[in-house]
Enzyme design. Structure first.
Site, mmCIF file in Angstrom:
data_model
loop_
_atom_site.group_PDB
_atom_site.id
_atom_site.type_symbol
_atom_site.label_atom_id
_atom_site.label_comp_id
_atom_site.label_asym_id
_atom_site.label_seq_id
_atom_site.Cartn_x
_atom_site.Cartn_y
_atom_site.Cartn_z
ATOM 1 N N LYS A 18 65.034 16.875 48.927
ATOM 2 C CA LYS A 18 63.830 17.635 48.562
ATOM 3 C C LYS A 18 64.149 19.120 48.436
ATOM 4 O O LYS A 18 63.851 19.751 47.413
ATOM 5 C CB LYS A 18 62.740 17.423 49.612
ATOM 6 N N ILE A 425 38.983 20.382 44.211
ATOM 7 C CA ILE A 425 39.019 19.194 45.066
ATOM 8 C C ILE A 425 39.111 19.549 46.543
ATOM 9 O O ILE A 425 38.723 18.766 47.403
ATOM 10 C CB ILE A 425 40.170 18.261 44.633
ATOM 11 N N TRP A 555 46.982 5.905 55.189
ATOM 12 C CA TRP A 555 48.060 6.900 55.209
ATOM 13 C C TRP A 555 48.607 7.114 56.626
ATOM 14 O O TRP A 555 49.246 8.111 56.911
ATOM 15 C CB TRP A 555 47.593 8.204 54.587
ATOM 16 N N HIS A 689 49.650 17.867 39.397
ATOM 17 C CA HIS A 689 50.958 17.479 39.922
ATOM 18 C C HIS A 689 52.096 17.955 39.029
ATOM 19 O O HIS A 689 53.260 17.694 39.309
ATOM 20 C CB HIS A 689 51.022 15.963 40.116
ATOM 21 N N CYS A 721 43.176 16.956 41.484
ATOM 22 C CA CYS A 721 43.469 16.753 42.896
ATOM 23 C C CYS A 721 43.516 18.119 43.580
ATOM 24 O O CYS A 721 43.279 19.157 42.957
ATOM 25 C CB CYS A 721 44.806 16.012 43.027
#
Length: 750
Positions: A18, A425, A555, A689, A721
């Site tokens: 990452k 959101i 989640w 995104h 989102c």
């Protein structure tokens, strides 16, 4: 008997991939440096699997972003819009995943969807009229060769052709059947090249076989594999399934000239029954016996009892699915041993697979005894008061009055919002400064007073900015929250939090799911302080922001000693108490996110209601059933396919629902119209995104498309989102365009 796994986590023990990839995105390192770091990480992972005594090691389960995208890239399934850009292969690959906006062009990212019933997201390949399927990539070969240089003959893994077609989009009137011959030929070329490199067996992942299969889909699968297996090029073929059982295709599957079949004995309700009915003696059975999706220790006695019933002679023990769905290792956790001993992350699951193999071979008595002792001890007690509260629930507790139409009129009068009201959101960008302040506060390096002052300043700044831009319903930005589930879990009894339990969600984004250890109750008000503060800074309504009970459950790593229904109802009562406290504090619009509603929906339609929706939807209604009619309840859902459960979503009885929609080309709108959807809707008008900023006019066209399908009085304008992971410049630029487009659309309504 031998051992293997379906796949291993990719991000690294400390999310090395990452951080390296994000440096590449920021142009701080070169492509060569990124590729070198990834190569080093793969070697480390292979070595771990080898040292744990796993006999068959997979390769090509690693990905720079997503394994479905890898397969599309391997077979040249690249949209013409991206294929035409003068980019390197790596740049083109990331353009498919993230979009591209620069001197060489401007293209949107491909859609992103949930991978079956997990919180992993895949990039949706696109087949067009111009698509020429052929072997074009080289990653699978390079990684096999890399491992071979380390002395390892691995089993290469790739998404199988049937699943690749099933999870893809098709445009220009083309259909899956149009690509059968080309795909079969391309896969055979992969076989030939791998055999030439020294591979013995290839793993073709076919999880789509565990879903309901129509006669047409079965025919497609059999046609593909008849052609594909006509010449295996000297390579052994393993068809690997997971996430359920293959009842619709089992009899055909076992007759194919494959060398091995992988079946899921954890989530596959009928897998054992199917195998007991007969499994070919000339094939190897890869038995998925260790849960690849949850973090609890395997109960060896139960697993052995299943294995003893399997009639197959040649068995390889494996995980039920890829281990990318669980954290890397418990070695970096700080739980006391009495707790930690109950957990097995990816590395520990390697031990479990090896232990089960040893016990089966009469060599694991010590491991079996220790495991028996662990499961003989009561892990946690129950909360009698909470259990009684749940037992006392009646139908009235799940019903909000008055009905939606009457509430809609009351709220219209109460809020007096313009047509096409604008909102976001929930979250705004979490800058390095925001994260650093939170970390300093956690470490005790920043006082509570100074941290609160900082958070208040952030809220003040963004409330003012939203007012200046012209938003109608504001948000406080969620600067105090690290994660939409962990933040709530930290204020609930029964939850535990790992230090380094990261799991890949999409691309390079990791999530750290909390662990439901015991019964769940609310310890104290969670969001009231900052939501009511934000509301005090403006005359405009500010949404209270909560995570819904189904998403908190989905989640988290759930308990296995009680049903997920019971755990969800416990969470629902905790969130209900929070909703009522927000309402009492003067917060009149409350958003209860159910981003993950679809996630645990059974893969077979016959199980949807009885096994899931019949309790998941009421659990949401329980949360808001007793608020006043002039309190407006919003919910939000993202990156799943909702078109087939629209009636169930309407039955949640929210007042407003926002959907991810822009990245999937607003496909959901036709279904809303067809099903006469009553709830007011905010289909996302741009994709958050991807870092690209919508072009001038882009959002206007999106709003136009929405209004062609949904009555304007039902429409809200919002992004797809939350904006937590985006940068401030791109966020502000995009949101300004959103508000401008909404205002322009209002003029056309007059």
């Amino acid at each position: 008997m031998s051992t293997t796994i379906i796949g291993f986590p990719r991000l690294g023990e400390f999310r090395e991939l990452k951080f390296t990839t994000e440096k590449y995105f920021r142009k701080e390192i070169s492509a060569d440096e990124l590729l070198a770091a990834a190569k080093e990480l793969r070697a480390k992972h292979w070595n771990i699997v080898k040292e744990k005594g796993i006999s068959e090691i997979p390769s090509n389960d690693f990905s720079h972003y997503d394994n479905v995208l890898d397969a599309a890239f391997l077979f040249n399934v690249v949209p013409s819009s991206v294929r035409g850009l003068e980019l390197t292969d790596l740049e083109r690959y990331f353009a498919l995943a993230r979009g591209y906006q620069g001197e060489k062009g401007d293209v949107r990212a491909l859609p992103m969807k949930k991978w079956f019933n997990t919180n992993y997201h895949y990039i949706v390949p696109k087949f067009e009229k111009e698509t020429q399927v052929k072997l074009a990539g080289h990653k699978i070969f390079e990684e096999f060769a890399e491992a071979k240089e380390l002395g390892l003959v691995t089993r290469p893994v790739v998404v199988g052709p049937f699943t690749l077609l099933q999870v893809s989009d098709f445009e220009d009137g083309v259909a899956p059947a149009d690509f059968v011959d080309a795909l079969a030929t391309a896969y055979q070329e992969v076989f030939a090249k791998l055999a030439e490199l020294g591979a013995k067996r290839i793993q073709l992942d076919e999880p789509s076989l565990v879903k309901d299969l129509s006669a047409e889909e079965k025919a497609l699968f059999l046609d593909l594999y008849k052609k594909l297996l006509a010449d295996k090029k000297g390579l052994e073929v393993l068809i690997q399934t997971y996430f359920g059982d293959v009842r619709d295709i089992y009899s055909d599957l076992v007759q194919l000239p494959v060398d091995a079949i992988g079946l899921d004995f954890v989530e596959g309700k009928k897998t054992l029954e199917l195998v007991k009915g007969g499994f070919p003696a000339d094939k190897t059975l890869y038995a998925g016996i260790v849960n690849g999706k949850n973090i609890w220790r395997n109960n060896y006695e139960k697993s052995l009892a299943v294995l003893e019933q399997i009639p197959a002679e040649n068995i390889v023990l494996t995980s039920s699915c890829s281990l990318l769905h669980v954290p890397f290792t418990t070695a970096n956790e700080e739980f006391e041993p009495a707790i930690l001993n109950h957990f097995a992350f990816a590395v520990e699951k390697l031990d479990e697979i090896r232990d089960l193999d040893a016990i089966r071979n009469g060599q694991g008595a010590e491991a079996l005894a220790a495991n028996k002792e662990l499961f003989a001890t009561e892990r946690v007690g129950e909360n009698a008061e909470l259990r009684a509260r749940i037992a006392g629930l009646t139908d009235a507790d799940y019903t909000r009055l008055p009905a939606f139409a009457e509430r809609e009129a009351i709220q219209e009068e109460a809020f007096k919002l313009p047509a096409l009201p604008t909102t976001t959101i929930g979250s705004f960008p979490q800058t390095k400064e925001v994260r650093a302040k939170r970390l300093a506060f956690r470490k005790g390096e920043l006082s509570a007073e100074d941290y609160d002052k900082f958070l208040a300043e952030q809220i003040d700044e963004w409330i003012k900015w939203q007012e200046e831009v012209g938003f109608d319903v504001l948000v406080h930005g969620e600067f105090e929250r690290n994660d939409m589930v962990e933040y709530f879990g930290q204020n609930l009894s029964g939850y535990l939090f790992s230090k380094n339990g990261w799991v890949q969600s999409y691309g390079m984004r990791g999530v750290k799911p909390p662990i439901i250890w015991g019964d769940v109750t609310r310890l104290n008000p969670i969001t009231v302080k900052w939501s009511s503060y934000a509301q005090s800074r403006t005359e405009k309504p500010v949404k209270g922001m909560l995570t819904g009970p189904v998403t908190i459950l989905n989640w988290s790593f759930p308990r296995e000693d009680i049903s997920i229904k019971d755990s969800t109802l416990q969470i629902a009562l905790a969130i209900k108490d929070e909703v009522l406290d927000l309402e009492a504090a003067g917060v009149k619009i409350i958003q209860i996110d159910e981003a993950a509603l679809r996630e645990k929906l059974p893969l077979r339609r016959s199980d949807w209601y009885e096994d899931y929706l019949d309790w998941a939807i009421p659990a949401f209604r329980l949360v808001h059933s007793t608020v006043a009619p002039d309190t407006q309840i919003h919910t939000h859902m993202c990156y799943s396919e909702f078109t087939d459960i629209i009636p169930a979503i309407d039955n949640m009885d929210a007042d407003v629902i926002s959907f991810e929609a822009s990245r999937s080309n607003l496909e959901i709108l036709d279904e809303l119209k067809a099903k006469n959807f009553q709830t007011e809707v905010g289909p996302g008008v741009y994709d958050i995104h991807s870092p690209r900023v919508p072009n001038e006019g882009e959002i206007d066209h999106t709003i136009e498309a929405i209004l062609a399908k949904v009555p304007s009085k039902k429409v809200w304008i919002n992004p797809d989102c939350g904006l937590k992971t985006r940068g401030i410049p791109e966020t502000k630029a995009s949101l300004v365009r959103l508000v401008e487009a909404a205002k322009a659309a209002r003029q056309h309504l007059k």
